[in-house]
Motif scaffolding. Structure first.
Motif, mmCIF file in Angstrom:
data_model
loop_
_atom_site.group_PDB
_atom_site.id
_atom_site.type_symbol
_atom_site.label_atom_id
_atom_site.label_comp_id
_atom_site.label_asym_id
_atom_site.label_seq_id
_atom_site.Cartn_x
_atom_site.Cartn_y
_atom_site.Cartn_z
ATOM 1 N N SER A 145 0.845 -1.188 0.000
ATOM 2 C CA SER A 145 0.000 0.000 0.000
ATOM 3 C C SER A 145 0.888 1.248 0.000
ATOM 4 C CB SER A 145 -0.865 0.014 1.257
ATOM 5 O OG SER A 145 -0.026 0.183 2.403
ATOM 6 N N ALA A 146 0.258 2.411 -0.085
ATOM 7 C CA ALA A 146 1.004 3.671 -0.034
ATOM 8 C C ALA A 146 1.738 3.798 1.303
ATOM 9 C CB ALA A 146 0.049 4.850 -0.224
ATOM 10 N N LYS A 162 4.765 1.629 1.285
ATOM 11 C CA LYS A 162 5.821 2.279 0.491
ATOM 12 C C LYS A 162 6.528 3.369 1.306
ATOM 13 C CE LYS A 162 8.184 3.942 -3.030
ATOM 14 N NZ LYS A 162 9.499 3.342 -3.349
ATOM 15 N N GLU A 209 0.012 -3.669 -7.675
ATOM 16 C CA GLU A 209 0.274 -2.808 -6.521
ATOM 17 C C GLU A 209 1.764 -2.552 -6.322
ATOM 18 O OE1 GLU A 209 -2.256 -1.067 -6.090
ATOM 19 O OE2 GLU A 209 -2.524 -1.326 -3.919
ATOM 20 N N HIS A 215 3.085 1.334 -6.528
ATOM 21 C CA HIS A 215 3.764 1.996 -5.409
ATOM 22 C C HIS A 215 5.279 1.832 -5.449
ATOM 23 C CE1 HIS A 215 -0.431 1.549 -3.698
ATOM 24 N NE2 HIS A 215 -0.207 2.856 -3.676
ATOM 25 N N CYS A 230 7.392 -0.576 -5.225
ATOM 26 C CA CYS A 230 7.949 -1.307 -4.080
ATOM 27 C C CYS A 230 9.111 -2.212 -4.476
ATOM 28 C CB CYS A 230 6.870 -2.161 -3.424
ATOM 29 S SG CYS A 230 5.543 -1.198 -2.663
#
Lengths: 410, 410
Positions: free
Chosen positions: B38-39, B42, B167, B171, B173
Motif C-alpha cells: 500500500s502507499a 511504500k 500494486e 507503489h 515497491c
C-alpha cells in the motif's frame, strides 16, 4: 356386550371430509395454509359449522372462537372430543383437522345408530392451536381451561402488529359464549403422531399416556478470544469448547434418564474464525421428559455439569429460560377406555407419550383426558408432505369412536 | 573473551526508530495500518531504506520488494536478521517492525564498534508477511526461499481484484534483484511472542526452538433435521451432537499428546432452530504441534474418533483440508548462539515454540535459523493495544546483537 359395541365409522365419509377441508387454504405443493384467525381459517370454520349442523349437532361458539357441536343425550357434562383446524404457514392436511373430523364422524355414527348414551357428546375445534402467527400456541384450549385470560389472548399481536382481538373481529371468528362454559366429563383427542415411532414400528395407532414436559434454555458462555496457535491450552478460556462439552453431556444425560430427549438446535461462536479461540458461544437446549421429576433431574444434572465445565475453563455462563411447560399424565380411566376400544378391534395397543404439544394436555387441566395417535409417514409434520394412510386414519377414528361411546355410556 | 563480547545496543535509538516507523500508517487508536504494497507500506519502505543508508549499509531490493541492507565484512554468505514492516489492517507497533529495527540497530552497533567480523551481516525486511490483503502470508520470504514463484506471488489478488503485481508497480515497491540472490549463512529473527506465555511467566524473552505444524480442517456433518420433541434419541441423526463430541474430543486429544493445541473456531448448525434436531453441522478444526509426527498422531486420533462418532449417529462426514504447514525445527547451532548470548547477560533462557507463522520458518528451508521472542502483554497481537515494555524490547535486541556477532565471527 354394551349397546353399540360393534359400531364403526364410515371411512369414506371421514376421508371425504378431510379432503374437503384440505381444499380450504390449499397450497400448490399439496399442503395447507390456514393460519389462525385468517380469512382461510374463517372459511374452514364456516365449513365446519355447516357440517356440524348438517349432522344435527347444536353449535356454540365462544368469544375466543372455539367451536363446539353437541349431540344432546342423557344428562350432565358431555364427553368431548376434538382438536383444531388452524395450520402452520406450510402445514399438512392432517395435523388438527383429523381430530376434529374424526370426532364429527363419531358424532354422526352415534346419532345415526340411535345408540343410547348417558351423556351428551361434544365435538370441539379449538382456536389457534399452532401459535404460528399469534403466541401462545394452544390459545383456544388455554382460554377454555382458564389458564390464559381472554384479554391476554386478544392482546397477542403478530409480527405485523395486528392483534388477535382485531383479527377475530375482522373475520367474525367469535361467538357470544363465555369461554369455559362447557366443562367436559372427559376429553379425548385423535391426532397424527408428528414423530417417527408408529411408522417405523409398522403400528396403526398408539395410545398416548401423557405429554412431555418441555424446558427451553439459552446458554451464553463468555470466555476470551485468543490466537489459536500461540495460546497454550492452560491459558485458554474457550467458550466454544465448553458449549461442545455441555451439548455432548446433555445427550449422555438423556440416555441415562429414561424418557428424556435433549437437543441443541442453535449455536453461534464469536468471533467465528478458524484460527481464533471462541471468546463467546451461545446455544439453545431443549430438554423434554414425560415426568417432571425426571425432567427436574435432567435439568439439575445438565446445569450442574455446565457450571463445572464453565468454571474449569474460566468461562462465565448466563442461562436464560426461554420456555417451560409441565409434563401432563393423562387419565387412567380415559386411557382404559381407549385401550378397551383398541382391543375390541383385536389390536394390542402400543402405549406412548407425546413429544409435541396438543389441546388435550390443556384440557387435562380441567377434565380426565387422553389421546390416540396415528402414524405420520417418516415422522413428517408441519410440512406439506405430511401423510397418513387412509387405513390408519380410519383405524384411529374407530378407536376414538368406541372410546367415546364407552365414556358416554359410563 | 571474543572481540565485541560486551557490545550492547543503544536502547533509546531502538525505541526512537520504533516510534518513528509507528507514525507511518498510524491509526487514532494508537495502532498501525500498513498493509503490504500500500502507499503506507511504500512510505515505510522509503523510511527504512533511508535509515539503512544512513547507517552505511548497502541496500538491495528484489523483485518482490524484499529489502536487504548489508554491512560488508569478511567473506562468504552473510549472517542475516530481520522480519517485516507490513501490518494487518488493525495492527500494532511491534509485530514485524521490532525484528527489522533491532537488526538495523545491531548492524549500526557492529559498524560503529569496528569489531572484526568474518562474514557480512544483512538486515532484511520481507514483503507481505501478514497476508492480510494478499495471500499467502510470508509471501516475500517464500519467494526468497524459492517455495513460491514470483509469477504466483504477482498473480495474487485482493478482495477488490487488484493484483500484487499491479500494486508493487503502482507503489514502486520492487527492485531489480532476482529473489533468492542473497543466500544467508544463518538467519535469526527477533519478534514479539503474540501469545501470553512470557508475559504470564514474567520472562523478558524466550528462545524459539521451532514453529508448530499447522493443519486446518472443515468438517461438514449431514444427518437429518427432526422434531426435537417427537423424535426419540435412537431415531436421531443429530449432526450438531456429533460436532460437539468431536470438538470435545479434540481438546482431550490435545491434552494427551504433548505440545498440541486444538481449536474449533467456527460452527454452524442448520436449520438452527431451538426445537429442531440439527440436520447439518459445519465446523472448523485448527490442530497444531511443533512435531509433525505428533501432529500426524493428533490428526489420526481426532479423525478416527470423528468417523466413529458420525457413524454411531448415522451422520455423513466430509472433511476438507483448508491449510497444512509442516512443523519447523530451528537449527541447533543458531539456538546455541542465542543461548550463549542470553547467558552472557546473566539470563537462564526459556525455550519455547512459536504458535504463529514467521519469516524465520521459511528461511529455515534454505539456512540454519532460529528466533528470539519478547513478551506481548496479555498475549495481545494484531491489535492496536499490542504492547511490549521498552526494557523487554531492549533485552531482546541485545540477545539478538550478541547472537549475530557470534554467528558472524564463526
Amino acid at each position: 356386550m354394551a349397546a353399540g359395541a360393534n359400531l364403526v365409522i364410515d371411512g369414506d365419509r371421514l376421508v371425504s371430509r378431510l379432503n374437503a377441508l384440505a381444499q380450504i387454504g390449499a397450497t400448490p405443493d399439496g399442503g395447507v395454509r390456514r393460519l389462525a384467525f385468517s380469512a382461510e381459517d374463517k372459511q374452514g370454520r364456516d365449513w365446519l359449522v355447516a357440517e356440524m349442523r348438517a349432522v344435527g349437532l347444536t353449535v356454540e361458539i365462544d368469544r375466543i372462537g372455539n367451536i363446539f357441536g353437541t349431540l344432546p343425550a342423557g344428562e350432565g357434562a358431555p364427553v368431548m372430543s376434538g382438536s383444531h383446524i388452524d395450520t402452520v404457514a406450510t402445514g399438512g392436511r392432517y395435523d388438527g383437522a383429523l381430530g376434529v373430523i374424526a370426532a364429527l364422524e363419531a358424532a354422526q355414527v352415534l346419532k345415526e345408530s340411535g345408540v343410547a348414551l348417558t351423556r351428551p357428546f361434544t365435538v370441539a375445534a379449538f382456536s389457534n392451536e399452532e401459535g404460528a402467527r399469534f403466541q401462545p400456541d394452544m390459545m383456544g384450549s388455554c382460554v377454555h381451561a382458564g389458564v390464559l385470560s381472554l384479554d391476554a389472548a386478544f392482546a397477542a399481536r403478530d409480527a405485523a402488529g395486528m392483534s388477535v382481538g382485531q383479527e377475530i373481529a375482522a373475520h367474525a371468528c367469535a361467538g357470544e359464549m363465555e369461554p369455559g362454559t362447557i366443562r367436559p366429563h372427559a376429553f379425548v383427542e385423535l391426532h397424527i403422531e408428528q414423530g417417527p415411532i408408529l411408522d417405523a414400528e409398522g403400528r396403526g395407532f398408539g395410545i398416548v399416556e401423557g405429554v412431555q414436559g418441555i424446558r427451553w434454555f439459552e446458554l451464553t458462555l463468555t470466555g476470551e478470544p485468543n490466537h489459536a496457535g500461540t495460546t497454550p491450552l492452560s491459558y485458554r478460556r474457550d467458550a466454544g469448547l465448553v458449549a461442545a462439552r455441555i451439548i455432548a453431556f446433555a445427550r449422555e444425560t438423556a440416555l441415562s434418564i429414561e424418557g428424556t430427549v435433549a437437543t441443541a438446535g442453535r449455536i453461534v461462536f464469536e468471533p467465528g474464525q478458524v484460527n481464533v479461540v471462541p471468546g463467546r458461544a451461545l446455544f439453545t437446549l431443549d430438554l423434554r421428559n414425560p415426568d417432571d421429576s425426571r425432567l427436574d433431574e435432567v435439568e439439575r444434572r445438565v446445569m450442574a455439569f455446565a457450571r463445572e465445565a464453565a468454571a474449569a475453563e474460566r468461562v462465565e455462563m448466563v442461562v436464560r429460560k426461554l420456555a417451560r411447560f409441565p409434563a401432563v399424565a393423562f387419565d387412567a380411566d380415559v386411557i382404559a377406555a381407549l385401550d378397551r376400544s383398541a382391543r375390541s378391534f383385536g389390536h394390542e395397543p402400543r402405549r406412548m407419550v407425546s413429544g409435541a404439544g396438543h389441546d388435550a394436555q390443556i384440557m387435562a387441566g380441567i377434565a380426565p383426558a387422553a389421546m390416540v395417535f396415528v402414524p405420520s409417514v417418516k415422522g413428517l409434520s408441519h410440512n406439506p408432505a405430511e401423510f397418513t394412510a387412509d387405513e390408519d386414519l380410519i383405524a384411529g377414528a374407530n378407536v376414538l369412536l368406541r372410546a367415546v361411546l364407552r365414556l358416554a355410556q359410563a
